[in-house]
Write an enzyme that holds these catalytic residues in place. Sequence first.
Site, PDB file in Angstrom:
ATOM      1  N   ILE A  30      71.302 -76.563 -18.867  1.00  0.00           N
ATOM      2  CA  ILE A  30      71.279 -75.483 -17.878  1.00  0.00           C
ATOM      3  C   ILE A  30      71.096 -74.115 -18.537  1.00  0.00           C
ATOM      4  O   ILE A  30      70.680 -73.151 -17.878  1.00  0.00           O
ATOM      5  CB  ILE A  30      72.593 -75.536 -17.038  1.00  0.00           C
ATOM      6  CG1 ILE A  30      72.387 -74.889 -15.678  1.00  0.00           C
ATOM      7  CG2 ILE A  30      73.760 -74.917 -17.786  1.00  0.00           C
ATOM      8  CD1 ILE A  30      73.529 -75.165 -14.702  1.00  0.00           C
ATOM      9  N   GLY A  92      82.003 -75.933 -31.445  1.00  0.00           N
ATOM     10  CA  GLY A  92      81.560 -75.348 -30.189  1.00  0.00           C
ATOM     11  C   GLY A  92      81.429 -76.333 -29.046  1.00  0.00           C
ATOM     12  O   GLY A  92      80.724 -76.056 -28.072  1.00  0.00           O
ATOM     13  N   GLN A  93      82.089 -77.501 -29.156  1.00  0.00           N
ATOM     14  CA  GLN A  93      82.014 -78.447 -28.045  1.00  0.00           C
ATOM     15  C   GLN A  93      82.733 -77.866 -26.832  1.00  0.00           C
ATOM     16  O   GLN A  93      83.896 -77.462 -26.917  1.00  0.00           O
ATOM     17  CB  GLN A  93      82.640 -79.799 -28.430  1.00  0.00           C
ATOM     18  CG  GLN A  93      82.457 -80.852 -27.329  1.00  0.00           C
ATOM     19  CD  GLN A  93      82.998 -82.228 -27.705  1.00  0.00           C
ATOM     20  OE1 GLN A  93      83.607 -82.412 -28.769  1.00  0.00           O
ATOM     21  NE2 GLN A  93      82.782 -83.197 -26.826  1.00  0.00           N
ATOM     22  N   HIS A  99      77.417 -85.779 -25.966  1.00  0.00           N
ATOM     23  CA  HIS A  99      76.029 -85.504 -25.609  1.00  0.00           C
ATOM     24  C   HIS A  99      75.280 -85.155 -26.884  1.00  0.00           C
ATOM     25  O   HIS A  99      75.791 -84.451 -27.751  1.00  0.00           O
ATOM     26  CB  HIS A  99      75.917 -84.360 -24.597  1.00  0.00           C
ATOM     27  CG  HIS A  99      76.797 -83.195 -24.896  1.00  0.00           C
ATOM     28  ND1 HIS A  99      78.147 -83.185 -24.615  1.00  0.00           N
ATOM     29  CD2 HIS A  99      76.528 -81.996 -25.470  1.00  0.00           C
ATOM     30  CE1 HIS A  99      78.663 -82.037 -24.993  1.00  0.00           C
ATOM     31  NE2 HIS A  99      77.709 -81.291 -25.529  1.00  0.00           N
ATOM     32  N   LEU A 100      74.066 -85.655 -26.944  1.00  0.00           N
ATOM     33  CA  LEU A 100      73.161 -85.327 -28.034  1.00  0.00           C
ATOM     34  C   LEU A 100      72.252 -84.221 -27.529  1.00  0.00           C
ATOM     35  O   LEU A 100      71.510 -84.415 -26.564  1.00  0.00           O
ATOM     36  CB  LEU A 100      72.360 -86.578 -28.386  1.00  0.00           C
ATOM     37  CG  LEU A 100      71.700 -86.688 -29.746  1.00  0.00           C
ATOM     38  CD1 LEU A 100      72.713 -86.544 -30.873  1.00  0.00           C
ATOM     39  CD2 LEU A 100      70.961 -88.019 -29.844  1.00  0.00           C
ATOM     40  N   HIS A 101      72.364 -83.034 -28.147  1.00  0.00           N
ATOM     41  CA  HIS A 101      71.412 -81.968 -27.842  1.00  0.00           C
ATOM     42  C   HIS A 101      70.083 -82.330 -28.507  1.00  0.00           C
ATOM     43  O   HIS A 101      70.059 -82.655 -29.703  1.00  0.00           O
ATOM     44  CB  HIS A 101      71.873 -80.632 -28.427  1.00  0.00           C
ATOM     45  CG  HIS A 101      73.108 -80.055 -27.826  1.00  0.00           C
ATOM     46  ND1 HIS A 101      73.081 -79.070 -26.862  1.00  0.00           N
ATOM     47  CD2 HIS A 101      74.417 -80.309 -28.066  1.00  0.00           C
ATOM     48  CE1 HIS A 101      74.322 -78.724 -26.540  1.00  0.00           C
ATOM     49  NE2 HIS A 101      75.160 -79.463 -27.259  1.00  0.00           N
TER      50      HIS A 101
HETATM   51  P1  AMP Z   1      78.483 -78.342 -26.104  1.00  0.00           P
HETATM   52  O1  AMP Z   1      78.771 -76.880 -26.307  1.00  0.00           O
HETATM   53  O2  AMP Z   1      77.928 -79.040 -27.303  1.00  0.00           O
HETATM   54  O3  AMP Z   1      79.663 -79.069 -25.499  1.00  0.00           O
HETATM   55  O4  AMP Z   1      77.290 -78.392 -25.060  1.00  0.00           O
HETATM   56  C1  AMP Z   1      77.478 -78.359 -23.677  1.00  0.00           C
HETATM   57  C2  AMP Z   1      76.145 -78.024 -23.081  1.00  0.00           C
HETATM   58  O5  AMP Z   1      76.169 -78.351 -21.706  1.00  0.00           O
HETATM   59  C3  AMP Z   1      75.759 -76.547 -23.171  1.00  0.00           C
HETATM   60  O6  AMP Z   1      74.537 -76.419 -23.885  1.00  0.00           O
HETATM   61  C4  AMP Z   1      75.630 -76.127 -21.716  1.00  0.00           C
HETATM   62  O7  AMP Z   1      74.590 -75.196 -21.507  1.00  0.00           O
HETATM   63  C5  AMP Z   1      75.370 -77.443 -21.022  1.00  0.00           C
HETATM   64  N1  AMP Z   1      75.749 -77.513 -19.621  1.00  0.00           N
HETATM   65  C6  AMP Z   1      76.912 -77.093 -19.069  1.00  0.00           C
HETATM   66  N2  AMP Z   1      76.914 -77.362 -17.742  1.00  0.00           N
HETATM   67  C7  AMP Z   1      75.721 -77.952 -17.461  1.00  0.00           C
HETATM   68  C8  AMP Z   1      75.109 -78.454 -16.271  1.00  0.00           C
HETATM   69  N3  AMP Z   1      75.729 -78.400 -15.092  1.00  0.00           N
HETATM   70  N4  AMP Z   1      73.874 -78.972 -16.364  1.00  0.00           N
HETATM   71  C9  AMP Z   1      73.229 -79.013 -17.546  1.00  0.00           C
HETATM   72  N5  AMP Z   1      73.750 -78.583 -18.706  1.00  0.00           N
HETATM   73  C10 AMP Z   1      74.981 -78.054 -18.659  1.00  0.00           C
END
Ligand code: AMP
Length: 113
Positions: A30, A92-93, A99-101
């Site tokens: 997002i 930064g989780q 989730h795999l970015h």
């Molecule tokens: P992390 O910081 O590794 O836990 O990554 C979480 C990711 O989830 C961040 O890059 C956010 O931008 C993404 N995120 C949070 N809410 C949503 C959502 N509703 N749809 C898609 N991505 C999201």
Amino acid sequence: MDCLFCKIIKKEIPAKTVYEDDNVLAFEDINPQAPVHILVIPKKHISTSLDIKDEDNELIGQMVQAANVIAKERGIAERGFRTVMNCNKEAGQTVFHIHLHLFGGRAMNWPPG
Ligand code: AMP
Ligand code: ZN
């Protein structure tokens, strides 16, 4: 369970899905940090990478394979891309469903921030 990504899996919260199979879902981040920024998640809830059990090993491989399929579809496979799984606070989780970015479409910096 009050998990954002479990809600996305159950379609209770919308997401731009780019890949789905029985075990894995992938959707657009997002708040994209690169021209391609997709999150690949297991449909099974696992809170952090520290919670991955031996029985999940195949599932983690399926996540990596899904990222490879998407990278090829988006035309970034040969150029190069980065996959990242943040674990806990200092990494930064922010969402505690692994989730795999998948980042691509621009040159990546090293060392990472
Ligand atoms: P992390 O910081 O590794 O836990 O990554 C979480 C990711 O989830 C961040 O890059 C956010 O931008 C993404 N995120 C949070 N809410 C949503 C959502 N509703 N749809 C898609 N991505 C999201
Ligand atoms: Zn979850």
